[in-house]
Design an enzyme around this catalytic site. Structure first.
Site, PDB file in Angstrom:
ATOM      1  N   ILE A   1      18.357 102.329  33.595  1.00  0.00           N
ATOM      2  CA  ILE A   1      19.395 101.762  32.807  1.00  0.00           C
ATOM      3  C   ILE A   1      18.850 100.702  31.656  1.00  0.00           C
ATOM      4  CG2 ILE A   1      21.697 100.661  32.552  1.00  0.00           C
ATOM      5  CD1 ILE A   1      22.217 101.786  35.636  1.00  0.00           C
TER       6      ILE A   1
ATOM      7  N   ASP B   1       9.666  93.444  31.970  1.00  0.00           N
ATOM      8  CA  ASP B   1       9.521  94.154  33.225  1.00  0.00           C
ATOM      9  C   ASP B   1       8.355  93.769  34.075  1.00  0.00           C
ATOM     10  OD1 ASP B   1      10.974  97.127  34.054  1.00  0.00           O
ATOM     11  OD2 ASP B   1       9.434  96.614  35.015  1.00  0.00           O
TER      12      ASP B   1
ATOM     13  N   ASP C   1       8.386  88.965  35.942  1.00  0.00           N
ATOM     14  CA  ASP C   1       8.699  88.947  37.337  1.00  0.00           C
ATOM     15  C   ASP C   1      10.121  88.167  37.628  1.00  0.00           C
ATOM     16  OD1 ASP C   1       9.453  89.056  39.909  1.00  0.00           O
ATOM     17  OD2 ASP C   1       7.492  88.997  40.766  1.00  0.00           O
TER      18      ASP C   1
ATOM     19  N   TYR D   1      23.257  95.259  49.564  1.00  0.00           N
ATOM     20  CA  TYR D   1      23.439  95.416  48.218  1.00  0.00           C
ATOM     21  C   TYR D   1      25.014  94.903  47.344  1.00  0.00           C
ATOM     22  CZ  TYR D   1      23.201  98.060  43.678  1.00  0.00           C
ATOM     23  OH  TYR D   1      23.413  98.451  42.626  1.00  0.00           O
TER      24      TYR D   1
ATOM     25  N   THR E   1      18.799 107.667  37.732  1.00  0.00           N
ATOM     26  CA  THR E   1      17.682 106.882  37.237  1.00  0.00           C
ATOM     27  C   THR E   1      16.626 107.081  38.213  1.00  0.00           C
ATOM     28  OG1 THR E   1      18.172 104.973  38.687  1.00  0.00           O
ATOM     29  CG2 THR E   1      19.245 105.163  36.470  1.00  0.00           C
TER      30      THR E   1
ATOM     31  N   ARG F   1      15.729 107.227  45.785  1.00  0.00           N
ATOM     32  CA  ARG F   1      16.600 106.890  47.024  1.00  0.00           C
ATOM     33  C   ARG F   1      16.844 108.575  47.586  1.00  0.00           C
ATOM     34  NH1 ARG F   1      18.351 102.869  44.195  1.00  0.00           N
ATOM     35  NH2 ARG F   1      20.131 103.725  42.861  1.00  0.00           N
TER      36      ARG F   1
HETATM   37  P1  NAD Z   1      15.223 101.610  38.227  1.00  0.00           P
HETATM   38  O1  NAD Z   1      14.585 101.365  39.375  1.00  0.00           O
HETATM   39  O2  NAD Z   1      15.345 103.146  37.484  1.00  0.00           O
HETATM   40  O3  NAD Z   1      14.512 100.610  37.323  1.00  0.00           O
HETATM   41  C1  NAD Z   1      14.551  99.338  37.672  1.00  0.00           C
HETATM   42  C2  NAD Z   1      13.145  98.448  36.725  1.00  0.00           C
HETATM   43  O4  NAD Z   1      13.260  97.280  37.429  1.00  0.00           O
HETATM   44  C3  NAD Z   1      11.965  99.218  36.862  1.00  0.00           C
HETATM   45  O5  NAD Z   1      11.364  99.235  35.576  1.00  0.00           O
HETATM   46  C4  NAD Z   1      11.111  97.952  37.616  1.00  0.00           C
HETATM   47  O6  NAD Z   1       9.760  97.798  37.358  1.00  0.00           O
HETATM   48  C5  NAD Z   1      11.947  96.719  37.396  1.00  0.00           C
HETATM   49  N1  NAD Z   1      11.646  95.825  38.356  1.00  0.00           N
HETATM   50  C6  NAD Z   1      11.790  95.805  39.647  1.00  0.00           C
HETATM   51  N2  NAD Z   1      11.438  94.560  40.187  1.00  0.00           N
HETATM   52  C7  NAD Z   1      11.605  93.615  39.030  1.00  0.00           C
HETATM   53  C8  NAD Z   1      11.270  92.077  38.979  1.00  0.00           C
HETATM   54  N3  NAD Z   1      11.106  91.530  40.006  1.00  0.00           N
HETATM   55  N4  NAD Z   1      11.273  91.609  37.673  1.00  0.00           N
HETATM   56  C9  NAD Z   1      11.474  92.421  36.634  1.00  0.00           C
HETATM   57  N5  NAD Z   1      11.870  93.773  36.597  1.00  0.00           N
HETATM   58  C10 NAD Z   1      11.653  94.397  38.124  1.00  0.00           C
HETATM   59  O7  NAD Z   1      16.619 101.155  38.186  1.00  0.00           O
HETATM   60  P2  NAD Z   1      18.193 101.610  37.682  1.00  0.00           P
HETATM   61  O8  NAD Z   1      18.558 102.601  38.879  1.00  0.00           O
HETATM   62  O9  NAD Z   1      18.189 101.757  36.413  1.00  0.00           O
HETATM   63  O10 NAD Z   1      18.873  99.996  38.230  1.00  0.00           O
HETATM   64  C11 NAD Z   1      19.087  98.934  37.105  1.00  0.00           C
HETATM   65  C12 NAD Z   1      20.138  98.136  37.651  1.00  0.00           C
HETATM   66  O11 NAD Z   1      21.338  98.831  37.613  1.00  0.00           O
HETATM   67  C13 NAD Z   1      20.215  97.455  39.216  1.00  0.00           C
HETATM   68  O12 NAD Z   1      20.545  96.223  39.070  1.00  0.00           O
HETATM   69  C14 NAD Z   1      20.894  98.495  39.883  1.00  0.00           C
HETATM   70  O13 NAD Z   1      21.509  97.745  40.918  1.00  0.00           O
HETATM   71  C15 NAD Z   1      22.080  98.528  38.909  1.00  0.00           C
HETATM   72  N6  NAD Z   1      22.727  99.980  39.194  1.00  0.00           N
HETATM   73  C16 NAD Z   1      22.241 101.130  39.390  1.00  0.00           C
HETATM   74  C17 NAD Z   1      23.008 102.177  39.723  1.00  0.00           C
HETATM   75  C18 NAD Z   1      22.516 103.459  39.900  1.00  0.00           C
HETATM   76  O14 NAD Z   1      23.001 104.309  40.272  1.00  0.00           O
HETATM   77  N7  NAD Z   1      21.056 103.840  39.490  1.00  0.00           N
HETATM   78  C19 NAD Z   1      24.286 101.776  39.987  1.00  0.00           C
HETATM   79  C20 NAD Z   1      24.985 100.779  39.681  1.00  0.00           C
HETATM   80  C21 NAD Z   1      24.078  99.547  39.487  1.00  0.00           C
END
Ligand code: NAD
Length: 249
Positions: free
Chosen positions: A17, A36, A58, A151, A186, A192
């Site tokens: 996202i 990132d 980070d 979470y 994603t 997962r």
């Molecule tokens: P993703 O795993 O596809 O991408 C996560 C990114 O975060 C990666 O590029 C990773 O390198 C980076 N990252 C990890 N640890 C980090 C750190 N310490 N500092 C900086 N960057 C870091 O994730 P996603 O599924 O797109 O989720 C993004 C956000 O959306 C999260 O907060 C997640 O909880 C939230 N979210 C996701 C969903 C879903 O279904 N995918 C639903 C609701 C909310």
């Protein structure tokens, strides 16, 4: 364009996202600072969009946030997207898991806001408004889901954090909202699914909990992010906005 001339910083912009949001903001004319921990992912974003500014950051590193913020320009928009899903009930949560989830999902956002808000208030004196968007989830204070206790607790805290910031700084031109997506396709979701005991069943279960009968794509979520970062949402603050395909009808 809807974000013309705005300087917007996004965390976790390498994939998922965060990346889709960075791309959407770039397409709407923003100067995007994409951060990132994954250098390769940032590199591929830069190859696709040469005018994006990328930095390794980070968000669990307090010192890194403070020194990074000191070098950054005043922002019009900050999207705190980084977050992590702990899978398990309260009986499965070790103290380390709990600390890690709180640190990455909540404390990081507090630190980012603390570091960038002074500059955003300066910017709002010129433009009238700066916008913070924090990534929460429908799994939060909004709704409970099995195996999502840590979470959900952290994402509920994100909603509270965002409302507190909105209340404290509304008179200084700061708007702060959180976004609560449903299940989004994603790389982390695919991780997962593939790590489940029965991946095919896990995929079916994730889809089954979405009344629309499908997962969200990142493109279902990014319009809300762009809206909240743009002046179109000038009268919206302190809200947690659901984009969940009807899960919480
Ligand atoms: P993703 O795993 O596809 O991408 C996560 C990114 O975060 C990666 O590029 C990773 O390198 C980076 N990252 C990890 N640890 C980090 C750190 N310490 N500092 C900086 N960057 C870091 O994730 P996603 O599924 O797109 O989720 C993004 C956000 O959306 C999260 O907060 C997640 O909880 C939230 N979210 C996701 C969903 C879903 O279904 N995918 C639903 C609701 C909310």
């Amino acid at each position: 364009m809807r974000l013309d001339g705005k300087t917007i910083l996004i965390t976790a912009a390498g994939q998922g996202i965060g990346r889709a949001s960075a791309e959407a903001c770039l397409r709407e004319g923003a100067n995007v600072i994409a951060t990132d921990i994954n250098a390769e992912a940032l590199h591929s974003l830069k190859q696709e969009y040469p005018h994006v500014e990328t930095h390794l950051l980070d968000v669990t590193n307090a010192q890194a946030i403070a020194s990074f913020a000191a070098q950054m320009p005043n922002l019009d928009g900050l999207f705190n997207c980084a977050g992590f899903v702990h899978n398990g009930t309260v009986l499965d949560i070790s103290d380390e898991d709990w600390e890690f989830s709180l640190n990455l999902n909540v404390t990081s956002m507090m630190r980012m806001c603390r570091a960038f808000l002074p500059g955003m208030m300066e910017q709002a004196k010129i433009t009238g408004s700066s916008s913070v968007v924090n990534m929460a989830s429908m799994a939060s204070s909004v709704k409970g889901f099995p195996m999502r206790t840590a979470y959900g607790a952290t994402k509920a805290a994100v909603i509270g954090l965002s409302k507190g910031i909105a209340a404290d700084f509304v008179k200084q031109g700061i708007r702060c909202n959180s976004v609560c997506p449903g299940t989004v396709d994603t790389p982390s979701l695919q991780g997962r699914i593939s790590s489940a005991a029965d991946p095919a069943q896990a995929q079916k279960d994730f889809i089954a909990r979405q009344p629309m009968g499908r997962l969200a794509n990142v493109a279902d979520i990014t319009p809300m992010i762009v809206y909240l970062l743009s002046d179109e949402s000038a009268f919206v603050t302190g809200q947690s906005l659901l984009v969940d395909g009807g899960v919480t009808i």
